[in-house]
Design a protein around this motif. Sequence first.
Motif: not given
Length: 419
Positions: A43-45, A172-177, A242-248
Amino acid sequence: MTSTTPGTLARRLRLRDAVVIGLGSMVGAGVFAAFAPAAAVAGSGLLVALVVAGVIAFCNATSSAQLAAQYPTSGGAYVSGRARLGPWAGFAAGWGFVIGKTASSAAMAITVAAYVAPAPWQKPVAIAAVLALTLVNTLGITRTAFLTRVLVAVALVALTVVVVIGLTHTGPTVDAPGTAPTPSGVLQAAGFLFFAFAGYARIATLGEEVIDPVRTIPRAITTALGIALVVYALVAIATLHALGPGGTAASDAPLRSVVATAGQPWAGVVVQVGAAAAALGALLAMIAGIGRTSLAMARNRDLPGWFAAVHPRTAVPARAEVTLGLVVCVLVAVTDLRGAIGFSSFGVLLYYFVANLAALTQERTDRRYPRLLAVGGAIGCVVLVAALPVPSIVGGVVVTVVGLAYRGVRIALASRTRA
């Protein structure tokens, strides 16, 4: 500078050549895909996992560098492990490297074709790529270094486009959890990312072809690793922006998804070409590294002595490289190894584990770095092996046992023949 002794390789690689070959090995197709599975578990780690992988890679790199300076010949950890820890330890490292990287070569060839050819043509294109790169390697190490330089340049241009777009656009996925980071998730992600760094071993396996190896090899290994770490960090930061952790995590091709946020079709083409060039560069360096390790093992009869021949004009282990190319072509033709090479990861970690243990035995006069780094590298290898999926561990153990049994049978037959 050319070889003057029959059966030895020629010292033709300067610092710049060695750095480029190391970069070509590290900046492979993995950087274009590794962030997705890493983000899925960390995730964000993700950035923390990248730091962990980089630290373990640095520890392993310092051990590889000082060993290669003391043993500047073909074979890398096979040679140094054999000299410092005994023939069985050296064999385990060499066997893991040769078998694992041969499977990886087939997978990398298939990856190249997946980027540039439609599905019905992928296997023929992959085989053609292997044959072409094998030919380049047999023409001499300077040809290998030149082509690697071109492929690395193309890959770095593509990654520069990714970084610029990723830092200036969001999707659009940048804020996806994403997955909540946990210590185990970060560690497993570090395992995924570690293998993007592992190419510096290729410099050590080419030790017999480097000019002034005592000075050049350590500088080349640390320089190539440092550049790769900076590149990976920039790409990871841009991808998360650009994508956030969820989008990545959700993207099959995260770097392609990054450039898609700019809405420019040309950017996707650049990434596609860059990924293909990176995969070709990694495949080229793998063929060279496996050929040299096979040469070293054949010199000690740990592989058939036929592979120890060095071409008198090009000063390369042509028999080993041609045989390897043919084996890889067969593997590409009969199977798809992209999802079935977990034991390759096991083999790489075994290789570096032996290198770290060998570095721990070096005398003070031969050590260039604190022993604590070798301890950290050995522990890191064990931890990352434990983090591998169970099938990967089982496959790695089976392949290692088969190799050790082969060596035991060979020694027994040789002893009976002498008797």
